[in-house]
Design a protein around this motif. Structure first.
Motif, PDB file in Angstrom:
ATOM      1  N   UNK A   1      -0.366 -13.892  10.066  1.00 39.82           N
ATOM      2  CA  UNK A   1       0.759 -12.998   9.835  1.00 39.82           C
ATOM      3  C   UNK A   1       0.407 -11.969   8.757  1.00 39.82           C
ATOM      4  N   UNK A   2       1.009 -10.793   8.866  1.00 44.60           N
ATOM      5  CA  UNK A   2       0.833  -9.740   7.870  1.00 44.60           C
ATOM      6  C   UNK A   2       2.095  -9.656   7.038  1.00 44.60           C
ATOM      7  N   UNK A   3       1.937  -9.689   5.708  1.00 46.48           N
ATOM      8  CA  UNK A   3       3.092  -9.661   4.819  1.00 46.48           C
ATOM      9  C   UNK A   3       3.285  -8.251   4.264  1.00 46.48           C
ATOM     10  N   UNK A   4       4.502  -7.749   4.366  1.00 49.36           N
ATOM     11  CA  UNK A   4       4.843  -6.431   3.837  1.00 49.36           C
ATOM     12  C   UNK A   4       5.761  -6.609   2.634  1.00 49.36           C
ATOM     13  N   UNK A   5       5.501  -5.841   1.575  1.00 51.11           N
ATOM     14  CA  UNK A   5       6.330  -5.903   0.382  1.00 51.11           C
ATOM     15  C   UNK A   5       6.918  -4.525   0.096  1.00 51.11           C
ATOM     16  N   UNK A   6       8.135  -4.459  -0.461  1.00 60.55           N
ATOM     17  CA  UNK A   6       8.767  -3.160  -0.739  1.00 60.55           C
ATOM     18  C   UNK A   6       8.111  -2.453  -1.917  1.00 60.55           C
ATOM     19  N   UNK A   7       8.151  -1.126  -1.892  1.00 59.74           N
ATOM     20  CA  UNK A   7       7.621  -0.306  -2.966  1.00 59.74           C
ATOM     21  C   UNK A   7       8.678   0.693  -3.412  1.00 59.74           C
ATOM     22  N   UNK A   8       8.547   1.176  -4.635  1.00 60.26           N
ATOM     23  CA  UNK A   8       9.470   2.149  -5.206  1.00 60.26           C
ATOM     24  C   UNK A   8       8.972   3.559  -4.923  1.00 60.26           C
ATOM     25  N   UNK A   9       9.871   4.441  -4.464  1.00 59.07           N
ATOM     26  CA  UNK A   9       9.601   5.876  -4.352  1.00 59.07           C
ATOM     27  C   UNK A   9      10.670   6.612  -5.147  1.00 59.07           C
ATOM     28  N   UNK A  10      10.260   7.628  -5.908  1.00 60.36           N
ATOM     29  CA  UNK A  10      11.197   8.381  -6.740  1.00 60.36           C
ATOM     30  C   UNK A  10      11.474   9.749  -6.132  1.00 60.36           C
ATOM     31  N   UNK A  11      12.688  10.251  -6.337  1.00 63.15           N
ATOM     32  CA  UNK A  11      13.007  11.611  -5.939  1.00 63.15           C
ATOM     33  C   UNK A  11      14.030  12.194  -6.909  1.00 63.15           C
ATOM     34  N   UNK A  12      14.079  13.517  -6.946  1.00 61.82           N
ATOM     35  CA  UNK A  12      15.036  14.195  -7.807  1.00 61.82           C
ATOM     36  C   UNK A  12      16.454  13.993  -7.276  1.00 61.82           C
ATOM     37  N   UNK A  13      17.472  14.146  -8.130  1.00 64.36           N
ATOM     38  CA  UNK A  13      18.852  13.885  -7.695  1.00 64.36           C
ATOM     39  C   UNK A  13      19.278  14.811  -6.557  1.00 64.36           C
ATOM     40  N   UNK A  14      20.242  14.351  -5.798  1.00 65.65           N
ATOM     41  CA  UNK A  14      20.795  15.148  -4.698  1.00 65.65           C
ATOM     42  C   UNK A  14      20.280  14.675  -3.354  1.00 65.65           C
ATOM     43  N   UNK A  15      21.028  14.976  -2.311  1.00 73.31           N
ATOM     44  CA  UNK A  15      20.644  14.535  -0.965  1.00 73.31           C
ATOM     45  C   UNK A  15      19.363  15.187  -0.481  1.00 73.31           C
ATOM     46  N   UNK A  16      19.064  16.377  -0.991  1.00 76.04           N
ATOM     47  CA  UNK A  16      17.838  17.062  -0.574  1.00 76.04           C
ATOM     48  C   UNK A  16      16.845  17.168  -1.725  1.00 76.04           C
ATOM     49  N   UNK A  17      16.930  16.255  -2.697  1.00 74.30           N
ATOM     50  CA  UNK A  17      16.026  16.292  -3.847  1.00 74.30           C
ATOM     51  C   UNK A  17      14.590  16.036  -3.440  1.00 74.30           C
ATOM     52  N   UNK A  18      13.658  16.767  -4.054  1.00 70.97           N
ATOM     53  CA  UNK A  18      12.236  16.632  -3.731  1.00 70.97           C
ATOM     54  C   UNK A  18      11.727  15.264  -4.177  1.00 70.97           C
ATOM     55  N   UNK A  19      10.853  14.662  -3.366  1.00 68.85           N
ATOM     56  CA  UNK A  19      10.256  13.378  -3.687  1.00 68.85           C
ATOM     57  C   UNK A  19       9.021  13.567  -4.560  1.00 68.85           C
ATOM     58  N   UNK A  20       8.797  12.600  -5.449  1.00 76.01           N
ATOM     59  CA  UNK A  20       7.547  12.561  -6.200  1.00 76.01           C
ATOM     60  C   UNK A  20       6.423  12.216  -5.228  1.00 76.01           C
ATOM     61  N   UNK A  21       5.321  12.941  -5.293  1.00 70.79           N
ATOM     62  CA  UNK A  21       4.187  12.697  -4.393  1.00 70.79           C
ATOM     63  C   UNK A  21       3.708  11.248  -4.536  1.00 70.79           C
ATOM     64  N   UNK A  22       3.536  10.565  -3.407  1.00 71.20           N
ATOM     65  CA  UNK A  22       3.166   9.145  -3.422  1.00 71.20           C
ATOM     66  C   UNK A  22       1.810   8.898  -4.071  1.00 71.20           C
ATOM     67  N   UNK A  23       0.972   9.942  -4.140  1.00 68.40           N
ATOM     68  CA  UNK A  23      -0.362   9.767  -4.732  1.00 68.40           C
ATOM     69  C   UNK A  23      -0.345   9.852  -6.255  1.00 68.40           C
ATOM     70  N   UNK A  24       0.797  10.278  -6.832  1.00 63.27           N
ATOM     71  CA  UNK A  24       0.840  10.500  -8.278  1.00 63.27           C
ATOM     72  C   UNK A  24       0.711   9.201  -9.055  1.00 63.27           C
ATOM     73  N   UNK A  25       1.501   8.178  -8.713  1.00 66.45           N
ATOM     74  CA  UNK A  25       1.502   6.942  -9.486  1.00 66.45           C
ATOM     75  C   UNK A  25       0.149   6.227  -9.462  1.00 66.45           C
ATOM     76  N   UNK A  26      -0.537   6.098  -8.287  1.00 69.33           N
ATOM     77  CA  UNK A  26      -1.881   5.517  -8.328  1.00 69.33           C
ATOM     78  C   UNK A  26      -2.853   6.315  -9.202  1.00 69.33           C
ATOM     79  N   UNK A  27      -2.702   7.645  -9.213  1.00 74.05           N
ATOM     80  CA  UNK A  27      -3.576   8.467 -10.049  1.00 74.05           C
ATOM     81  C   UNK A  27      -3.276   8.237 -11.526  1.00 74.05           C
ATOM     82  N   UNK A  28      -1.995   8.177 -11.892  1.00 73.66           N
ATOM     83  CA  UNK A  28      -1.642   7.887 -13.287  1.00 73.66           C
ATOM     84  C   UNK A  28      -2.128   6.503 -13.702  1.00 73.66           C
TER      85      UNK A  28
END
Length: 360
Positions: free
Chosen positions: A1-28
């Motif tokens: 079996x393959x196990x999937x775990x949830x991850x956090x994604x951040x975005x600016x406020x509002x329904x159309x707020x821009x998301x933080x690039x997923x590559x940023x946190x691994x780079x930091x």
């Protein structure tokens, strides 16, 4: 079996707020672990230029620097960068305690592996959607690296990529196509239609400086954020400035460069520039004003002997699919135009427009 775990994604406020690039946190995280910037960007699969561009663009989006680079001391995280990393780790731990992991059965061993293509291309929002949403469903894996149009063609000519993505203006601009044709040979290469899109001035919401034309950038001494040298957008911007009798070097901020349309839009949205040049969809994503100055055609170049091979045939089918057309309809200023078709050089480089009706 393959196990999937949830991850956090951040975005600016509002329904159309821009998301933080997923590559940023691994780079930091890589930088925080003591790696120098060259090693850190390699760990997340980016070039040094694109890694630095990512850090700068995300800092512009958030309005605060995330890293500090000092000569002789390397690169370190700022307090904001540390806080973003720590808050993410804490949030993920809390989420894991509350949300159960999901287990799914792996695919049968006989399942076919996706066909893989390496594409070096000028930055484009539809191309990102093709890689992330359309290609996987078509059994394709697109290894996409963004470069300027000329850099992408040079890399393709040197054998480092299966395809090159570049864009050309559709208006009458004497000599504008020469830099592209330097790298393309009709007997050796084929051209695939992708999309047409609108390029123009990105301006703050409400256009407070009342910009009506390019000359207003100089007359009103506005701060400009530019694209990097060698990009197709920079070539077009310089061409339009020349045709308007404007000395680009005299513009405030002309030498300040970003590497993507979204980074330019984010810089203006953050109040760090008064104007920039890029695609309509990026401007509207950040709630900016936009004035169309040119329409252009985005093309993919491949080698003649590869044009009918399974991977590129499947790519052409994905580009021409109804799902791709739905993506284009969701991007303001985009249109399908001979999408997925093999075009002659004469047709590809013609100045006439074609394709489905654009969404404005």
């Amino acid at each position: 079996m393959i196990q999937l775990t949830p991850l956090i994604r951040w975005q600016l406020p509002g329904s159309d707020g821009a998301e933080i690039d997923a590559r940023l946190l691994p780079l930091l995280a890589a930088i925080n672990g003591g790696a120098n910037l060259g090693v850190a960007v390699a760990q997340v699969g980016l070039s040094y230029r694109h890694g630095w561009g990512l850090l700068h663009a995300q800092a512009a989006l958030l309005g605060v620097p995330l890293v500090d680079m000092q000569r002789g001391k390397g690169v370190t995280l700022t307090a904001a960068g540390q806080q973003l990393l720590q808050r993410t780790a804490g949030a993920e731990q809390r989420l894991l305690r509350k949300a159960a992991a999901i287990e799914i059965a792996p695919l049968p061993r006989a399942a076919a592996k996706p066909l893989r293509l390496v594409i070096h291309a000028s930055h484009d929002l539809a191309l990102i959607a093709l890689r992330e949403r359309i290609a996987p469903a078509s059994g394709l894996e697109l290894n996409l690296e963004f470069k300027g149009s000329l850099e992408a063609l040079a890399s393709f000519a040197a054998g480092h990529a299966d395809l090159a993505g570049f864009h050309i203006p559709l208006g009458s601009h004497p000599g504008a196509l020469a830099p592209y044709l330097r790298w393309l040979k009709p007997r050796q290469h084929r051209l695939i239609g992708f999309i047409e899109r609108e390029q123009g001035l990105m301006l703050p919401p409400g256009n407070p400086a009342h910009v009506r034309a390019l000359r207003d950038l100089a007359v009103k001494q506005l701060r400009v954020i530019n694209r990097q040298r060698g990009s197709g957008t920079r070539l077009l911007f310089d061409q339009l400035l020349h045709e308007s009798g404007i000395d680009g070097q005299a513009l405030r901020g002309y030498s300040t460069e970003e590497f993507t349309h979204l980074a330019v839009a984010a810089t203006i949205a953050a109040g760090k520039a008064d104007a920039g040049f890029g695609v309509k969809a990026a401007a509207l994503q950040y709630g900016l004003e936009f004035k169309t100055l040119e329409h252009e055609r985005y093309l993919l170049a491949c080698r003649s002997e590869a044009a009918e091979q399974p991977a590129i045939r499947r790519l052409r089918q994905a580009i021409a699919s109804p799902h791709m057309l739905q993506v284009l309809r969701s991007l303001p200023g985009y249109a399908g135009a001979n999408s997925g078709s093999l075009l002659s050089f004469a047709r590809a480089f013609s100045t006439s427009r074609g394709g489905v009706q654009k969404r404005t």
